[in-house]
Structures are given as C-alpha cells and as structure tokens.
Design a protein around this motif. Structure first.
Motif, PDB file in Angstrom:
ATOM      1  N   ALA A 198      -0.317  16.067   6.284  1.00  0.00           N
ATOM      2  CA  ALA A 198       0.095  15.568   4.975  1.00  0.00           C
ATOM      3  C   ALA A 198       0.120  14.047   4.990  1.00  0.00           C
ATOM      4  O   ALA A 198       0.258  13.412   6.042  1.00  0.00           O
ATOM      5  CB  ALA A 198       1.476  16.105   4.605  1.00  0.00           C
ATOM      6  N   THR A 199      -0.034  13.475   3.791  1.00  0.00           N
ATOM      7  CA  THR A 199       0.019  12.033   3.646  1.00  0.00           C
ATOM      8  C   THR A 199       0.884  11.664   2.454  1.00  0.00           C
ATOM      9  O   THR A 199       0.932  12.400   1.460  1.00  0.00           O
ATOM     10  CB  THR A 199      -1.394  11.430   3.489  1.00  0.00           C
ATOM     11  OG1 THR A 199      -1.299  10.007   3.405  1.00  0.00           O
ATOM     12  CG2 THR A 199      -2.112  11.959   2.257  1.00  0.00           C
ATOM     13  N   GLY A 200       1.565  10.516   2.563  1.00  0.00           N
ATOM     14  CA  GLY A 200       2.407  10.072   1.465  1.00  0.00           C
ATOM     15  C   GLY A 200       2.691   8.581   1.523  1.00  0.00           C
ATOM     16  O   GLY A 200       3.000   8.029   2.585  1.00  0.00           O
ATOM     17  N   ASN A 201       2.556   7.921   0.375  1.00  0.00           N
ATOM     18  CA  ASN A 201       2.957   6.534   0.213  1.00  0.00           C
ATOM     19  C   ASN A 201       4.442   6.543  -0.146  1.00  0.00           C
ATOM     20  O   ASN A 201       4.823   7.091  -1.186  1.00  0.00           O
ATOM     21  CB  ASN A 201       2.126   5.870  -0.882  1.00  0.00           C
ATOM     22  CG  ASN A 201       2.467   4.412  -1.102  1.00  0.00           C
ATOM     23  OD1 ASN A 201       3.635   4.034  -1.098  1.00  0.00           O
ATOM     24  ND2 ASN A 201       1.459   3.586  -1.327  1.00  0.00           N
ATOM     25  N   LEU A 202       5.282   5.936   0.680  1.00  0.00           N
ATOM     26  CA  LEU A 202       6.731   6.058   0.534  1.00  0.00           C
ATOM     27  C   LEU A 202       7.357   4.964  -0.325  1.00  0.00           C
ATOM     28  O   LEU A 202       8.580   4.904  -0.446  1.00  0.00           O
ATOM     29  CB  LEU A 202       7.383   6.086   1.920  1.00  0.00           C
ATOM     30  CG  LEU A 202       6.870   7.180   2.863  1.00  0.00           C
ATOM     31  CD1 LEU A 202       7.668   7.190   4.152  1.00  0.00           C
ATOM     32  CD2 LEU A 202       6.900   8.555   2.198  1.00  0.00           C
ATOM     33  N   LEU A 219       2.129  13.918   9.922  1.00  0.00           N
ATOM     34  CA  LEU A 219       2.467  13.234   8.681  1.00  0.00           C
ATOM     35  C   LEU A 219       1.994  11.787   8.761  1.00  0.00           C
ATOM     36  O   LEU A 219       2.411  11.044   9.655  1.00  0.00           O
ATOM     37  CB  LEU A 219       3.982  13.280   8.459  1.00  0.00           C
ATOM     38  CG  LEU A 219       4.541  12.575   7.229  1.00  0.00           C
ATOM     39  CD1 LEU A 219       4.097  13.289   5.956  1.00  0.00           C
ATOM     40  CD2 LEU A 219       6.059  12.513   7.305  1.00  0.00           C
ATOM     41  N   ALA A 220       1.115  11.399   7.827  1.00  0.00           N
ATOM     42  CA  ALA A 220       0.672  10.008   7.711  1.00  0.00           C
ATOM     43  C   ALA A 220       1.454   9.366   6.574  1.00  0.00           C
ATOM     44  O   ALA A 220       1.546   9.935   5.486  1.00  0.00           O
ATOM     45  CB  ALA A 220      -0.826   9.942   7.429  1.00  0.00           C
ATOM     46  N   LEU A 238      -5.467   8.780  -5.690  1.00  0.00           N
ATOM     47  CA  LEU A 238      -5.554   7.636  -4.790  1.00  0.00           C
ATOM     48  C   LEU A 238      -5.297   8.057  -3.347  1.00  0.00           C
ATOM     49  O   LEU A 238      -5.840   7.455  -2.417  1.00  0.00           O
ATOM     50  CB  LEU A 238      -4.535   6.559  -5.176  1.00  0.00           C
ATOM     51  CG  LEU A 238      -4.608   5.993  -6.597  1.00  0.00           C
ATOM     52  CD1 LEU A 238      -3.557   4.894  -6.759  1.00  0.00           C
ATOM     53  CD2 LEU A 238      -6.000   5.460  -6.922  1.00  0.00           C
ATOM     54  N   ASP A 239      -4.477   9.090  -3.196  1.00  0.00           N
ATOM     55  CA  ASP A 239      -4.078   9.554  -1.869  1.00  0.00           C
ATOM     56  C   ASP A 239      -4.983  10.725  -1.483  1.00  0.00           C
ATOM     57  O   ASP A 239      -5.033  11.735  -2.189  1.00  0.00           O
ATOM     58  CB  ASP A 239      -2.610   9.963  -1.889  1.00  0.00           C
ATOM     59  CG  ASP A 239      -1.736   8.830  -2.411  1.00  0.00           C
ATOM     60  OD1 ASP A 239      -1.232   8.052  -1.582  1.00  0.00           O
ATOM     61  OD2 ASP A 239      -1.590   8.727  -3.650  1.00  0.00           O
TER      62      ASP A 239
END
Length: 337
Positions: free
Chosen positions: A14-18, A59-60, A284-285
């Motif tokens: 999974a990826t997420g901008n925090l 997780l990124a 974007l993600d």
C-alpha cells in the motif's frame, strides 16, 4: 498427467501521502503553523486507523517530516512493523527530522535485505531551471528496499514522491516570495519550473528502474505520489508502458499500472482516484509493477489479484489531521515454486 497448479504466496502493498506528518510544536514550513499537541494526537490517531485498515505487508509513505512521528502512527495502528525507515527524517540526535522538504519512507513486516536512498539525478539528466539554476538532486529521494517473503521470494520495492504541479515561485532564505504571484506571466514561469523539475526527476527515476530491471528476474514494485496521472508524460517517463506496444523487448524494463493489471475476478469499481483537485477526481498515487506480474509473460512469476482505493475521507472536508490523498493497496501473488 494433469498440470499441477502452482502454489502462490500473497503480498499486500500500500501507498499513502500522509500530508505533512510532523512532530508537534515544530515548524516544518515557514508559512505554516506547527501542530499543537492536540492536533498531533488527532493526526496520529486518524492516520493510525487508516494504516490499520490497509493492513499491508509493505507500506510506502510520503510527506513525512519526522521518522518518530511515523513510528507513533505505526504504534497507533496496532500493527507490528519491525522495519520503519524514513531516510533524511531521522530524529535520533544530532538529527532533527527533515529540513526544507518532507521525505519518503517504508514500513514493512517482511525481512529487509537492503535499503538504498537515491539523492542525485543520473548524469546527463540535470536541468537548468529558470531562476533556480541546476536541478541536480531529488527533492524527495526515492527509497528502495530489497525484501524477502517468508517462502524465500525476493522483491524490490520503491517509495517515490515526484515534484508537484504547484508553481515554484522564487523565495528568499526566509521563505518569503520575491516574485509577484499575481502576475500571470510570472505564474506561468513558476509552473514551468515545477514541470522541468518533475520531468527531470521522472527521467532520472526511469534510469534507476532500468538499472534494476535490465537482465534481472527480481520483481520490482514502484509506488507513491507521482503528482500526475498514469498516462501523463512524466509518469510514462518512469514506466515506459507505451513502448511495449511496438517493442515487445521493452517489457523487460517497463512498469505497468497495477490497477490495469488486475485479474478478471477483480471488482473494478469506478472509484479509482486518490486526490480531488478543484472538484475533479484524479489518480496521483499509483502502484506500478514489473513484467514479472504480467500474465502471459515469459518472465511471469505472479500476478495482480486486486487493487483497492481508500478515498472516502476525501469528501469529508479539509482538515490537517486527515490526508488530502487517498490510499492505494494492491494484492499481489508470487509463486512459491
């Protein structure tokens, strides 16, 4: 004698901008207020809930100012990640978190064989940005981790965050504007700066991808905030997916959007967006995978079973405790034998 179906091991990524994850009472941008202790606790709790829902093996993350804050989020999630790293945002003395711009990180429950952060653009890809001079370094250095799953399969995973489309206005050392931001021609020049920087970083990231994939059978997953859509020029600079249409050999060094690679049994709902800009949903993600996850490839080692977007919070209004990006999760499979 009937063919024996292969055995697979599953892998959730999974990826997420925090959105500016930083410790309380510290200034991360000169023009933004620090989080109060209460705001910080709300942000950690909210982000921890999201991480718990994702329950990813890898997780990124992007926009992390303090590695210690990410560790607080992991603790709040209730999940166990033995490896948490955000190079450039460490808090152990004398380090004091990221400075100037946030960093990318990786958290994983898999065995980590090696980690590398790329800071310099590849030779020949440095661009001269008007008013700023040579752009020779990644603003947010991509982070590569070589991981090994419990059945022995190895996989390379990268966390990335390319330059945003936000106009790059000139500032003084204190972060104050030294250009007329209301001048539309000045704004156009500032947008050009951002495009040049993002393009140079995308091309340099492409070089890293080629070096990792060329002549190798080690699968690669690149995920993060590309700050542009999957078919944009800059994303395709990284992935080069379109090259495959007329050059089958290009598969060896191409990347493929995991959402478009899902198996036939996946439920592809029309909610595939990770950000809302001025009322318009956009992706974007992204999670990009190498040829080893392509069905029918001679180098196939697995597949993409499902890709999910966790984006309901994008309709809840702006709040610093919540991210302004959705989270993306992919379920991959790799053969065990």
């Amino acid at each position: 004698m009937p063919d024996i179906p292969p055995n697979y091991a599953t892998l959730f990524l999974a990826t997420g901008n925090l959105l500016n994850l930083a410790l309380p009472n510290r200034i991360y941008y000169e023009n933004q207020d620090a989080y109060t202790q209460h705001e910080y606790e709300r942000k950690v709790a909210w982000t921890g809930e999201r991480i718990h829902a994702l329950n990813a093996d890898v997780l990124a993350v992007q926009e992390v100012w303090d590695e210690a804050a990410l560790k607080d989020v992991i603790a709040a999630s209730g999940l166990r990640y033995d490896f948490v790293s955000v190079p450039g945002a460490e808090n152990a003395p004398p380090a004091n978190g990221a400075q100037g711009t946030p960093r990318v990180g990786i958290a994983t429950r898999l065995h980590v064989e090696g980690v590398r952060s790329f800071t310099e653009l590849a030779p020949g890809f440095v661009v001269d940005v008007p008013g700023l001079g040579p752009h020779a370094r990644f603003e947010r250095p991509p982070l590569l981790a070589t991981l090994r799953m419990k059945h022995g399969q190895a996989v390379n995973v990268m966390s990335v965050h390319l330059k945003s489309k936000r106009p790059k206005f000139l500032q003084d050392a204190g972060g104050n504007a030294i250009e007329d931001r209301d001048d539309r021609k000045v704004a156009a020049r500032a947008s050009l700066r951002s495009l040049m920087m993002r393009g140079a970083e995308a091309a340099a990231l492409r070089c890293i991808v080629i070096d990792l994939l060329q002549g190798s059978e080690l699968p690669l997953v690149v995920m993060g905030d590309f700050n542009d859509n999957p078919h944009s020029v800059t994303t395709q600079l990284v992935a080069a997916t379109s090259d495959v249409a007329y050059d089958k050999a290009a598969r060896d060094v191409a990347l493929f959007n995991a959402y478009e690679m899902q198996g036939e049994s996946a439920l592809k709902k029309d909610v595939a967006y990770s950000h809302i800009h001025q009322g318009y949903p956009e992706v974007l993600d992204q999670i990009l995978v190498s040829e080893e996850f392509m069905p029918g490839s001679h180098h196939n080692l697995g597949d993409v079973r499902r890709v999910d977007y966790f984006n309901d919070h994008l309709h809840e209004g702006r709040d610093r405790s919540r991210s302004d990006h959705g989270f993306v999760r992919a379920l991959l499979r790799l053969r065990t034998s």
